[in-house]
Design a protein around this motif. Structure first.
Motif, PDB file in Angstrom:
ATOM      1  N   LYS A 118      20.756  39.311  36.591  1.00  0.00           N
ATOM      2  CA  LYS A 118      22.051  38.766  36.203  1.00  0.00           C
ATOM      3  C   LYS A 118      22.817  39.847  35.461  1.00  0.00           C
ATOM      4  O   LYS A 118      22.295  40.472  34.555  1.00  0.00           O
ATOM      5  N   SER A 119      24.019  40.065  35.874  1.00  0.00           N
ATOM      6  CA  SER A 119      24.837  41.089  35.249  1.00  0.00           C
ATOM      7  C   SER A 119      25.364  40.597  33.908  1.00  0.00           C
ATOM      8  O   SER A 119      25.684  39.424  33.740  1.00  0.00           O
ATOM      9  N   ARG A 120      25.456  41.532  32.963  1.00  0.00           N
ATOM     10  CA  ARG A 120      26.103  41.223  31.691  1.00  0.00           C
ATOM     11  C   ARG A 120      27.594  41.534  31.775  1.00  0.00           C
ATOM     12  O   ARG A 120      28.288  41.520  30.774  1.00  0.00           O
ATOM     13  N   ILE A 121      28.079  41.852  32.972  1.00  0.00           N
ATOM     14  CA  ILE A 121      29.502  42.131  33.185  1.00  0.00           C
ATOM     15  C   ILE A 121      30.010  41.110  34.207  1.00  0.00           C
ATOM     16  O   ILE A 121      30.094  41.389  35.395  1.00  0.00           O
ATOM     17  N   PRO A 122      30.332  39.897  33.754  1.00  0.00           N
ATOM     18  CA  PRO A 122      30.737  38.865  34.703  1.00  0.00           C
ATOM     19  C   PRO A 122      32.126  39.057  35.290  1.00  0.00           C
ATOM     20  O   PRO A 122      32.425  38.550  36.370  1.00  0.00           O
ATOM     21  N   PHE A 123      32.992  39.798  34.577  1.00  0.00           N
ATOM     22  CA  PHE A 123      34.359  40.028  35.054  1.00  0.00           C
ATOM     23  C   PHE A 123      34.680  41.512  35.009  1.00  0.00           C
ATOM     24  O   PHE A 123      34.238  42.239  34.123  1.00  0.00           O
ATOM     25  N   CYS A 124      35.468  41.956  35.956  1.00  0.00           N
ATOM     26  CA  CYS A 124      35.848  43.365  36.067  1.00  0.00           C
ATOM     27  C   CYS A 124      36.741  43.758  34.895  1.00  0.00           C
ATOM     28  O   CYS A 124      37.796  43.145  34.693  1.00  0.00           O
ATOM     29  N   PRO A 125      36.334  44.772  34.127  1.00  0.00           N
ATOM     30  CA  PRO A 125      37.193  45.231  33.037  1.00  0.00           C
ATOM     31  C   PRO A 125      38.516  45.833  33.523  1.00  0.00           C
ATOM     32  O   PRO A 125      39.472  45.910  32.767  1.00  0.00           O
ATOM     33  N   ALA A 126      38.583  46.248  34.787  1.00  0.00           N
ATOM     34  CA  ALA A 126      39.798  46.868  35.316  1.00  0.00           C
ATOM     35  C   ALA A 126      40.839  45.843  35.753  1.00  0.00           C
ATOM     36  O   ALA A 126      42.024  46.003  35.479  1.00  0.00           O
ATOM     37  N   CYS A 127      40.386  44.775  36.457  1.00  0.00           N
ATOM     38  CA  CYS A 127      41.374  43.833  37.006  1.00  0.00           C
ATOM     39  C   CYS A 127      41.135  42.378  36.612  1.00  0.00           C
ATOM     40  O   CYS A 127      41.982  41.530  36.888  1.00  0.00           O
ATOM     41  N   GLY A 128      39.992  42.074  35.992  1.00  0.00           N
ATOM     42  CA  GLY A 128      39.727  40.712  35.531  1.00  0.00           C
ATOM     43  C   GLY A 128      39.096  39.791  36.553  1.00  0.00           C
ATOM     44  O   GLY A 128      38.768  38.652  36.243  1.00  0.00           O
ATOM     45  N   SER A 129      38.893  40.248  37.785  1.00  0.00           N
ATOM     46  CA  SER A 129      38.273  39.405  38.814  1.00  0.00           C
ATOM     47  C   SER A 129      36.773  39.278  38.560  1.00  0.00           C
ATOM     48  O   SER A 129      36.167  40.118  37.897  1.00  0.00           O
ATOM     49  N   PRO A 130      36.150  38.241  39.120  1.00  0.00           N
ATOM     50  CA  PRO A 130      34.699  38.090  38.961  1.00  0.00           C
ATOM     51  C   PRO A 130      33.953  39.238  39.648  1.00  0.00           C
ATOM     52  O   PRO A 130      34.416  39.787  40.643  1.00  0.00           O
ATOM     53  N   THR A 131      32.802  39.575  39.096  1.00  0.00           N
ATOM     54  CA  THR A 131      31.943  40.568  39.727  1.00  0.00           C
ATOM     55  C   THR A 131      30.834  39.858  40.479  1.00  0.00           C
ATOM     56  O   THR A 131      30.566  38.681  40.253  1.00  0.00           O
TER      57      THR A 131
ATOM     58  N   ALA B 206      26.951  45.549  39.066  1.00  0.00           N
ATOM     59  CA  ALA B 206      28.067  44.608  39.030  1.00  0.00           C
ATOM     60  C   ALA B 206      29.224  45.259  39.786  1.00  0.00           C
ATOM     61  O   ALA B 206      29.697  46.321  39.408  1.00  0.00           O
ATOM     62  N   VAL B 207      29.659  44.616  40.879  1.00  0.00           N
ATOM     63  CA  VAL B 207      30.734  45.151  41.713  1.00  0.00           C
ATOM     64  C   VAL B 207      31.867  44.135  41.712  1.00  0.00           C
ATOM     65  O   VAL B 207      31.640  42.941  41.942  1.00  0.00           O
ATOM     66  N   CYS B 208      33.076  44.600  41.455  1.00  0.00           N
ATOM     67  CA  CYS B 208      34.221  43.704  41.427  1.00  0.00           C
ATOM     68  C   CYS B 208      34.457  43.105  42.810  1.00  0.00           C
ATOM     69  O   CYS B 208      34.498  43.820  43.813  1.00  0.00           O
ATOM     70  N   SER B 209      34.627  41.790  42.843  1.00  0.00           N
ATOM     71  CA  SER B 209      34.861  41.104  44.121  1.00  0.00           C
ATOM     72  C   SER B 209      36.275  41.333  44.647  1.00  0.00           C
ATOM     73  O   SER B 209      36.555  41.059  45.809  1.00  0.00           O
ATOM     74  N   SER B 210      37.160  41.885  43.809  1.00  0.00           N
ATOM     75  CA  SER B 210      38.531  42.118  44.241  1.00  0.00           C
ATOM     76  C   SER B 210      38.828  43.608  44.471  1.00  0.00           C
ATOM     77  O   SER B 210      39.169  44.011  45.576  1.00  0.00           O
ATOM     78  N   CYS B 211      38.675  44.418  43.420  1.00  0.00           N
ATOM     79  CA  CYS B 211      39.058  45.838  43.546  1.00  0.00           C
ATOM     80  C   CYS B 211      37.891  46.729  43.981  1.00  0.00           C
ATOM     81  O   CYS B 211      38.102  47.887  44.314  1.00  0.00           O
TER      82      CYS B 211
END
Length: 121
Positions: A9-22, A35-40
Motif C-alpha cells: 500500500k502506498s503512503r502517497i495516495p494522491f499525486c503531489p503534482a496534480c492531486g489525482s489518485p495514485t 505510486a504512479v499518478c492515474s492522471s499525469c
C-alpha cells in the motif's frame, strides 16, 4: 492454512503534482511497485533520501561517470544514487555502481560519510 499475501500500500495516495489518485504499478524500466499518478503518470518514489556510491579504484585509476540529468548535467561524478528501502549502504552503493557504470564491485571498506542536511540527504 496458507499465509495471506500482503498487498503493498502506498503512503502517497494522491499525486503531489496534480492531486489525482495514485495507483501501485511497476513503471517501465523499473522492478518495484511505485505510486504512479492515474492522471499525469508521474512516478512517486518512497525511499530514504540517502545517497550512496563507490570510490572505485582500478589499475591506479578512479572510475567516474558523466551526469546525464540535472542537477549538474554533464559534470563528472562518482557512481552513486539513492538508497532503496531495505538496502544496506553497501548493497545500495554496489547496486548503484552497477546501474550507473556497469561495474560489478566488491566493497572493501567505507571511505567517507558526508552529511548534507540542507538538501534532505
Amino acid at each position: 492454512m496458507p499465509a495471506l499475501a500482503t498487498v503493498p500500500k502506498s503512503r502517497i495516495p494522491f499525486c503531489p503534482a496534480c492531486g489525482s489518485p495514485t495507483k501501485l504499478a511497476v513503471p517501465d524500466g523499473d522492478e518495484k511497485m511505485r505510486a504512479v499518478c492515474s492522471s499525469c503518470g508521474r512516478v512517486h518514489y518512497e525511499n530514504p533520501k540517502m545517497v550512496v556510491g563507490c570510490l572505485v579504484e582500478h589499475d591506479n585509476k578512479v572510475l567516474l561517470c558523466r551526469r546525464k540529468i540535472e542537477p549538474a548535467y554533464g559534470l563528472w561524478t562518482l557512481p552513486a544514487g539513492y538508497l532503496e528501502v531495505g538496502e544496506s549502504a553497501a548493497e545500495g552503493a554496489s547496486r548503484e555502481t552497477l546501474e550507473e557504470a556497469c561495474a560489478d564491485v566488491e566493497i572493501v571498506s567505507p571511505f567517507a560519510q558526508l552529511d548534507i542536511p540542507l538538501i534532505g540527504q
